[in-house]
Design a protein around this motif. Structure first.
Motif, PDB file in Angstrom:
ATOM      1  N   GLN A  25       0.833  -1.200   0.000  1.00  0.00           N
ATOM      2  CA  GLN A  25       0.000   0.000   0.000  1.00  0.00           C
ATOM      3  C   GLN A  25       0.868   1.250   0.000  1.00  0.00           C
ATOM      4  OE1 GLN A  25      -2.347  -0.727   3.473  1.00  0.00           O
ATOM      5  NE2 GLN A  25      -3.902  -1.873   2.365  1.00  0.00           N
ATOM      6  N   GLU A  28       2.454   1.676  -3.483  1.00  0.00           N
ATOM      7  CA  GLU A  28       1.477   2.192  -4.444  1.00  0.00           C
ATOM      8  C   GLU A  28       1.239   3.688  -4.213  1.00  0.00           C
ATOM      9  OE1 GLU A  28      -3.237   1.562  -5.112  1.00  0.00           O
ATOM     10  OE2 GLU A  28      -2.038  -0.271  -5.046  1.00  0.00           O
ATOM     11  N   GLU A  31       4.316   5.627  -5.490  1.00  0.00           N
ATOM     12  CA  GLU A  31       4.415   5.678  -6.946  1.00  0.00           C
ATOM     13  C   GLU A  31       3.348   6.583  -7.572  1.00  0.00           C
ATOM     14  OE1 GLU A  31       4.320   1.574  -8.083  1.00  0.00           O
ATOM     15  OE2 GLU A  31       6.425   1.261  -7.552  1.00  0.00           O
ATOM     16  N   GLU A  32       2.143   6.564  -7.018  1.00  0.00           N
ATOM     17  CA  GLU A  32       1.048   7.327  -7.619  1.00  0.00           C
ATOM     18  C   GLU A  32       0.992   8.785  -7.169  1.00  0.00           C
ATOM     19  OE1 GLU A  32      -2.632   5.314  -6.951  1.00  0.00           O
ATOM     20  OE2 GLU A  32      -2.007   3.524  -8.045  1.00  0.00           O
TER      21      GLU A  32
END
Length: 149
Positions: A25, A28, A31-32
Protein backbone atom coordinates in the motif's frame (compact mmCIF):
# COMPACT_ATOMS: atom_id res chain seq x y z
CA UNK A 1 -3.55 -32.59 15.27
CA UNK A 2 -4.16 -31.72 11.61
CA UNK A 3 -6.45 -28.92 12.65
CA UNK A 4 -3.76 -27.46 14.93
CA UNK A 5 -1.18 -27.62 12.12
CA UNK A 6 -3.62 -25.91 9.75
CA UNK A 7 -4.38 -23.13 12.27
CA UNK A 8 -0.68 -22.65 13.01
CA UNK A 9 0.10 -22.39 9.29
CA UNK A 10 -2.76 -19.95 8.80
CA UNK A 11 -1.55 -17.80 11.70
CA UNK A 12 2.04 -17.67 10.41
CA UNK A 13 0.83 -16.88 6.88
CA UNK A 14 -1.31 -14.00 8.15
CA UNK A 15 1.64 -12.50 10.05
CA UNK A 16 3.68 -12.65 6.86
CA UNK A 17 0.91 -11.30 4.63
CA UNK A 18 -0.11 -8.26 6.69
CA UNK A 19 3.31 -6.51 6.57
CA UNK A 20 3.60 -7.26 2.85
CA UNK A 21 0.16 -5.81 2.22
CA UNK A 22 0.89 -2.60 4.15
CA UNK A 23 4.24 -2.32 2.41
CA UNK A 24 2.50 -2.72 -0.95
CA UNK A 25 0.00 0.00 0.00
CA UNK A 26 2.85 2.41 0.83
CA UNK A 27 4.62 1.53 -2.42
CA UNK A 28 1.48 2.19 -4.44
CA UNK A 29 0.90 5.50 -2.61
CA UNK A 30 4.50 6.54 -3.26
CA UNK A 31 4.42 5.68 -6.95
CA UNK A 32 1.05 7.33 -7.62
CA UNK A 33 1.04 10.39 -5.34
CA UNK A 34 4.60 11.23 -4.30
CA UNK A 35 6.93 10.33 -7.18
CA UNK A 36 5.25 12.77 -9.62
CA UNK A 37 6.16 15.64 -7.24
CA UNK A 38 9.84 15.16 -8.13
CA UNK A 39 9.00 16.55 -11.61
CA UNK A 40 12.31 16.91 -13.49
CA UNK A 41 14.43 15.60 -10.61
CA UNK A 42 15.65 12.00 -10.71
CA UNK A 43 15.13 9.85 -7.63
CA UNK A 44 18.45 9.44 -5.84
CA UNK A 45 18.40 5.73 -5.07
CA UNK A 46 16.12 4.31 -2.43
CA UNK A 47 13.19 6.10 -0.87
CA UNK A 48 11.87 5.88 2.66
CA UNK A 49 8.23 4.92 3.10
CA UNK A 50 6.78 3.75 6.38
CA UNK A 51 3.47 3.53 8.21
CA UNK A 52 3.39 5.94 11.14
CA UNK A 53 0.86 6.77 13.82
CA UNK A 54 -0.10 10.31 14.71
CA UNK A 55 2.53 11.76 17.03
CA UNK A 56 5.32 9.48 15.78
CA UNK A 57 8.62 10.83 14.51
CA UNK A 58 11.39 9.23 12.48
CA UNK A 59 14.98 10.24 11.86
CA UNK A 60 16.71 9.68 8.52
CA UNK A 61 20.38 10.24 7.71
CA UNK A 62 21.51 11.35 4.24
CA UNK A 63 24.79 12.35 2.65
CA UNK A 64 24.65 15.25 0.19
CA UNK A 65 27.28 16.04 -2.41
CA UNK A 66 28.63 19.48 -3.28
CA UNK A 67 27.25 21.04 -6.46
CA UNK A 68 24.08 18.95 -6.64
CA UNK A 69 20.55 20.36 -6.62
CA UNK A 70 18.27 18.29 -4.39
CA UNK A 71 14.52 18.09 -4.06
CA UNK A 72 13.07 16.58 -0.90
CA UNK A 73 9.42 15.52 -0.84
CA UNK A 74 7.72 14.46 2.40
CA UNK A 75 4.10 13.41 2.05
CA UNK A 76 1.56 11.38 3.97
CA UNK A 77 -1.48 9.56 2.67
CA UNK A 78 -5.09 10.57 3.39
CA UNK A 79 -5.27 8.44 6.56
CA UNK A 80 -3.15 10.85 8.62
CA UNK A 81 -3.13 14.64 9.21
CA UNK A 82 -1.84 16.77 6.32
CA UNK A 83 0.61 19.02 8.18
CA UNK A 84 3.55 16.63 8.39
CA UNK A 85 6.54 18.45 9.79
CA UNK A 86 10.05 17.88 8.54
CA UNK A 87 13.23 19.49 9.77
CA UNK A 88 16.71 19.23 8.34
CA UNK A 89 19.83 19.65 10.45
CA UNK A 90 23.53 19.45 9.77
CA UNK A 91 25.41 16.55 11.33
CA UNK A 92 26.50 18.99 14.06
CA UNK A 93 22.88 19.90 14.83
CA UNK A 94 22.64 23.28 13.07
CA UNK A 95 19.17 23.95 11.61
CA UNK A 96 19.18 24.01 7.80
CA UNK A 97 15.46 23.94 7.03
CA UNK A 98 12.04 23.55 8.64
CA UNK A 99 8.85 23.28 6.65
CA UNK A 100 6.94 24.48 9.73
CA UNK A 101 8.03 28.03 8.92
CA UNK A 102 6.94 27.48 5.28
CA UNK A 103 3.29 26.56 5.85
CA UNK A 104 4.17 22.81 6.09
CA UNK A 105 5.18 22.72 2.43
CA UNK A 106 5.85 19.12 1.39
CA UNK A 107 8.57 20.06 -1.15
CA UNK A 108 11.98 21.60 -0.43
CA UNK A 109 14.60 22.37 -3.08
CA UNK A 110 18.19 22.71 -1.89
CA UNK A 111 21.43 23.49 -3.68
CA UNK A 112 24.26 21.86 -1.76
CA UNK A 113 27.41 24.00 -1.57
CA UNK A 114 29.50 21.46 0.36
CA UNK A 115 29.52 17.71 0.81
CA UNK A 116 27.83 16.99 4.11
CA UNK A 117 25.80 14.54 6.16
CA UNK A 118 22.39 15.69 7.29
CA UNK A 119 19.65 14.51 9.65
CA UNK A 120 16.03 14.68 8.54
CA UNK A 121 13.34 14.55 11.21
CA UNK A 122 9.82 13.71 10.01
CA UNK A 123 6.92 14.03 12.45
CA UNK A 124 3.22 13.29 12.04
CA UNK A 125 1.14 15.65 14.20
CA UNK A 126 -1.15 14.24 16.86
CA UNK A 127 -4.68 15.55 16.27
CA UNK A 128 -6.91 12.72 17.48
CA UNK A 129 -8.88 13.23 20.66
CA UNK A 130 -7.59 11.78 23.94
CA UNK A 131 -9.94 8.76 24.07
CA UNK A 132 -9.58 7.72 20.42
CA UNK A 133 -6.96 5.61 18.76
CA UNK A 134 -4.39 7.63 16.78
CA UNK A 135 -4.67 7.34 13.01
CA UNK A 136 -1.99 5.47 11.06
CA UNK A 137 -0.90 5.93 7.47
CA UNK A 138 1.96 5.90 4.99
CA UNK A 139 4.58 8.62 5.08
CA UNK A 140 7.12 8.85 2.27
CA UNK A 141 10.37 10.78 2.04
CA UNK A 142 11.79 11.05 -1.47
CA UNK A 143 15.02 12.70 -2.46
CA UNK A 144 15.62 13.68 -6.07
CA UNK A 145 18.70 15.14 -7.76
CA UNK A 146 19.20 17.40 -10.75
CA UNK A 147 22.49 18.29 -12.39
CA UNK A 148 23.73 21.83 -11.84
CA UNK A 149 24.20 22.54 -15.58
Amino acid sequence: MRRFAFLATLLVASFLYIPLQSSAQCKEFTEEKVLPLLEDYVISGRYNSIKLYEGEEILIFKTLSKGINYRFVVKGDDEIPKDIEFNVESWEGDKIYSNKSNNFNSIWDFQCNKTQRIKIFVKVPLVSKANTEPKRGCVTLLCGIKSNE
